[in-house]
Design a protein around this motif. Structure first.
Motif, PDB file in Angstrom:
ATOM      1  N   SER A 129       0.833  -1.206   0.000  1.00  0.00           N
ATOM      2  CA  SER A 129       0.000   0.000   0.000  1.00  0.00           C
ATOM      3  C   SER A 129       0.864   1.251   0.000  1.00  0.00           C
ATOM      4  O   SER A 129       0.583   2.222  -0.713  1.00  0.00           O
ATOM      5  N   ALA A 174     -12.688   1.659   0.104  1.00  0.00           N
ATOM      6  CA  ALA A 174     -12.607   3.029  -0.408  1.00  0.00           C
ATOM      7  C   ALA A 174     -11.809   3.912   0.547  1.00  0.00           C
ATOM      8  O   ALA A 174     -11.035   4.785   0.109  1.00  0.00           O
ATOM      9  N   THR A 176      -9.364   2.947   2.560  1.00  0.00           N
ATOM     10  CA  THR A 176      -7.947   2.614   2.419  1.00  0.00           C
ATOM     11  C   THR A 176      -7.366   3.228   1.151  1.00  0.00           C
ATOM     12  O   THR A 176      -6.245   3.762   1.157  1.00  0.00           O
ATOM     13  N   ARG A 177      -8.112   3.193   0.051  1.00  0.00           N
ATOM     14  CA  ARG A 177      -7.631   3.803  -1.189  1.00  0.00           C
ATOM     15  C   ARG A 177      -7.414   5.304  -1.012  1.00  0.00           C
ATOM     16  O   ARG A 177      -6.437   5.872  -1.515  1.00  0.00           O
ATOM     17  N   THR A 178      -8.324   5.951  -0.288  1.00  0.00           N
ATOM     18  CA  THR A 178      -8.183   7.388  -0.055  1.00  0.00           C
ATOM     19  C   THR A 178      -6.968   7.691   0.818  1.00  0.00           C
ATOM     20  O   THR A 178      -6.248   8.666   0.577  1.00  0.00           O
ATOM     21  N   ILE A 180      -4.238   5.974   0.909  1.00  0.00           N
ATOM     22  CA  ILE A 180      -3.074   5.814   0.043  1.00  0.00           C
ATOM     23  C   ILE A 180      -2.870   7.061  -0.818  1.00  0.00           C
ATOM     24  O   ILE A 180      -1.758   7.571  -0.965  1.00  0.00           O
ATOM     25  N   ASP A 181      -3.963   7.578  -1.380  1.00  0.00           N
ATOM     26  CA  ASP A 181      -3.862   8.776  -2.225  1.00  0.00           C
ATOM     27  C   ASP A 181      -3.367   9.982  -1.425  1.00  0.00           C
ATOM     28  O   ASP A 181      -2.518  10.753  -1.898  1.00  0.00           O
ATOM     29  N   ARG A 200       0.967   1.928  -8.398  1.00  0.00           N
ATOM     30  CA  ARG A 200      -0.434   2.269  -8.139  1.00  0.00           C
ATOM     31  C   ARG A 200      -1.366   1.451  -9.051  1.00  0.00           C
ATOM     32  O   ARG A 200      -2.384   0.938  -8.595  1.00  0.00           O
ATOM     33  N   HIS A 203      -1.480  -2.002  -7.815  1.00  0.00           N
ATOM     34  CA  HIS A 203      -2.303  -2.063  -6.614  1.00  0.00           C
ATOM     35  C   HIS A 203      -3.790  -2.089  -6.982  1.00  0.00           C
ATOM     36  O   HIS A 203      -4.571  -2.828  -6.379  1.00  0.00           O
ATOM     37  N   VAL A 204      -4.178  -1.302  -7.969  1.00  0.00           N
ATOM     38  CA  VAL A 204      -5.571  -1.288  -8.421  1.00  0.00           C
ATOM     39  C   VAL A 204      -5.960  -2.656  -8.974  1.00  0.00           C
ATOM     40  O   VAL A 204      -7.054  -3.173  -8.702  1.00  0.00           O
ATOM     41  N   GLU A 207      -6.392  -5.013  -6.042  1.00  0.00           N
ATOM     42  CA  GLU A 207      -7.625  -4.765  -5.315  1.00  0.00           C
ATOM     43  C   GLU A 207      -8.843  -5.275  -6.088  1.00  0.00           C
ATOM     44  O   GLU A 207      -9.796  -5.791  -5.488  1.00  0.00           O
TER      45      GLU A 207
END
Length: 332
Positions: A129, A174, A176-178, A180-181, A200, A203-204, A207
């Protein structure tokens, strides 16, 4: 359930409280007392391959030295100070972390964290991550994020602690993705490079496959071929994506075990026996589920459920530690 445990030292006599706190953190760090009075209040929640802690403590120092070579930890922790002052960093090089600032610690390296009195939010993040956020993770051990650079990240963490008790499970990925961003923005405020973008995208892809697996984990005949048909990712590509997890089949197995553990923790499923739960989660039978559960979590499903039921009324440190330890294994 997303909450892992809650601990409050004021519920115990001082010496007992410290001993229980040490037991709780036994797998992660060696705890030392300082000259300041000891106290600790901790709440923790499991997100999507992420663990969130709301902590307030004083009079202690957490150290990771020799254990780094043996405990196999391979994730990062992000420590965001809300109030007070945290002294943390690589072992022997602790620095002062002030309110609004955040510090990244690589758990595969020796480190120390401590305070006389601090309120902080800690996030444990899987290494992949962090790699998805910044590309190259070298040099991040002891990386200090300033209050201005990490303003958005800190604001989200503080809001997340308030919302976690009400956050639906479907929102965890969602969130966790935020995270990371926003970690990417905090470390690379002027934009990330090609390496970061590559990780990235990987990772997508990871996921997407993971969510497909979790949606079909109850089907005993769910196979790698089903994944390649649905995603278009080759078998070789799947192997690369899940190599750190021991392969796709191992990952499917762990998803089933994690869902079984969640049901054993959920009082709504108490009327269902393991023999009923096992086939619904893709296990061949009760014996198969019990054997794999014991291998993964070090306790039988029956003993885990019994401890969880007792913990509903009287939370025990051994159950808290079991929940935390098994969740930490999901980050590796």
């Amino acid at each position: 359930m997303s909450e892992i445990f809650a601990f409050d030292s004021t519920a115990f006599e001082p010496d007992v409280a410290f001993a229980r706190y040490c037991d709780l953190y036994a797998r992660g760090a060696d705890i030392e007392r300082t000259n300041a009075p000891f106290f600790a209040r901790v709440r923790s929640w499991r997100l999507d391959r992420t663990i969130l802690f709301a902590r307030e403590y004083g009079g202690i120092c957490h150290r990771r030295r020799e254990r780094v070579e043996s405990d196999g930890f391979d994730h990062f922790t992000l420590n965001h100070v809300v109030a007070g002052e945290l002294f943390a960093g690589p072992d022997g090089k602790a620095m002062s972390i002030k309110p609004g600032e955040s510090l990244l610690i690589d758990t595969s390296e020796p480190a120390e964290t401590g305070a006389d009195h601090v309120v902080l939010i800690t996030v444990s993040l899987a290494r992949d991550s962090v790699r998805a956020a910044v590309g190259d993770v070298e040099g991040l051990h002891g990386y200090l994020i300033g209050a201005s650079e990490g303003g958005l990240l800190g604001a989200m963490l503080r809001a997340l602690v308030e919302q976690m008790p009400h956050l639906p499970f479907v929102a965890h990925a969602a969130v966790t993705r935020t995270l990371i961003d926003l970690l990417s923005v905090a470390i690379n405020p002027y934009g990330s490079g090609a390496r970061s973008e590559f990780y990235r995208l990987e990772h997508v892809r990871y996921e997407s496959v993971r969510r497909l697996i979790e949606a079909n984990v109850g089907a005993p005949d769910f196979s790698i071929q089903d994944i390649t048909n649905a995603t278009g990712i080759s078998r070789a590509g799947l192997y690369r994506l899940f190599e750190s997890c021991g392969g796709v089949n191992r990952f499917i197995q762990m998803c089933r075990l994690q869902q079984l553990r969640d049901r054993l923790d959920n009082r709504a499923f108490d009327a269902m026996s393991l023999a009923e739960l096992a086939p619904r989660l893709g296990f061949s039978d009760e014996s198969h589920a019990s054997r794999l559960f014991k291998q993964a979590f070090g306790i039988t499903p029956g003993a885990y459920r019994a401890a969880s039921i007792r913990g509903t009324q009287d939370p025990a440190v051994d159950l808290m530690a079991c929940r935390w330890n098994s969740t930490l294994s999901e980050l590796q």
